[in-house]
Design an enzyme around this catalytic site. Structure first.
Site, mmCIF file in Angstrom:
data_model
loop_
_atom_site.group_PDB
_atom_site.id
_atom_site.type_symbol
_atom_site.label_atom_id
_atom_site.label_comp_id
_atom_site.label_asym_id
_atom_site.label_seq_id
_atom_site.Cartn_x
_atom_site.Cartn_y
_atom_site.Cartn_z
ATOM 1 N N HIS A 1 -75.305 9.425 -81.059
ATOM 2 C CA HIS A 1 -75.359 10.147 -82.360
ATOM 3 C C HIS A 1 -74.987 11.751 -81.988
ATOM 4 O O HIS A 1 -75.124 12.243 -80.999
ATOM 5 C CB HIS A 1 -76.703 10.005 -83.043
ATOM 6 C CG HIS A 1 -77.762 10.503 -82.223
ATOM 7 N ND1 HIS A 1 -78.338 11.797 -81.933
ATOM 8 C CD2 HIS A 1 -78.919 9.917 -81.442
ATOM 9 C CE1 HIS A 1 -79.142 12.231 -81.301
ATOM 10 N NE2 HIS A 1 -79.633 10.770 -80.786
ATOM 11 N N GLU B 1 -83.794 3.753 -79.385
ATOM 12 C CA GLU B 1 -83.990 4.824 -78.141
ATOM 13 C C GLU B 1 -85.331 4.329 -77.492
ATOM 14 O O GLU B 1 -86.071 3.662 -78.110
ATOM 15 C CB GLU B 1 -83.934 6.058 -78.812
ATOM 16 C CG GLU B 1 -84.218 7.171 -77.518
ATOM 17 C CD GLU B 1 -83.061 7.199 -76.423
ATOM 18 O OE1 GLU B 1 -82.821 6.075 -75.721
ATOM 19 O OE2 GLU B 1 -82.462 8.133 -76.541
#
Length: 196
Positions: free
Chosen positions: A13, A84
């Site tokens: 990202h 994550e």
């Protein structure tokens, strides 16, 4: 790409306020900064020239928005295995802050109080790879720095710890594939050319 072999594109990202400051950002759903949105849009030319048979994203907004701004949002499917690393009590703290308390500390070697161990993260990534091995063609994965680095380490050598040696910048791309039949990293830490 030969026959039915997989090519897996790992796309981190764009920048967030926490990534800019070096804070460990696991499950906190931090949005992209304006610079992060610019980085995500800059991925469009790099990705537009590829045909992706499957597009998966971590459900966290920084990955989903990067996918959307990079031009693949309409095909994106959420994949919780791409979340994550859960940093537990280290969430929101920098490595420098941790080393001030524990000299020599690294995320790769430390216990993870109230979080996810490196071994648990490796097992999660192995489950993802099992899913990906049922697919063919080119796959795009939008996710986060540590989980993608662990994925690359497990892909090439079955070792999450190898991710410690793989720098992956915000809005950068890695490509996993094969050298003959051997799993390999085909390209790493690619970023759009300036001006694209």
């Amino acid at each position: 790409m030969k026959g039915t072999q997989r090519e897996i594109w790992l796309i981190r990202h764009g920048e967030t306020a926490w990534s800019r400051l070096g804070k460990h950002t696991g499950r906190t759903d931090v949005p992209l900064t304006e610079h992060g949105r610019e980085q995500a849009r800059a991925l469009q030319p790099l990705l537009a020239g590829q045909h992706f048979d499957l597009v998966l994203s971590s459900p966290l907004q920084r990955a989903v928005e990067t996918c959307r701004l990079a031009g693949l949002g309409e095909r994106m499917q959420p994949e919780p295995l791409l979340l994550e690393w859960d940093y537990g009590l280290y969430e929101g703290r920098t490595s420098a802050e941790m080393r001030a308390e524990m000299p020599g500390w690294t995320i790769w070697d430390a216990p993870m109080p109230q979080g996810e161990t490196l071994e648990a993260l490796q097992q999660r990534v192995e489950r993802l790879i099992e899913r990906l091995e049922k697919e063919t063609g080119r796959i795009a994965l939008f996710a986060h720095g540590h989980v993608l680095r662990v994925l690359a380490g497990v892909w090439m050598a079955g070792q999450a710890r190898l991710g410690a040696h793989l720098l992956l910048d915000t809005a950068a791309v890695g490509v996993l594939g094969y050298e003959h039949e051997q799993r390999a990293i085909a390209r790493w830490n690619l970023r759009p050319e300036p001006g694209l």
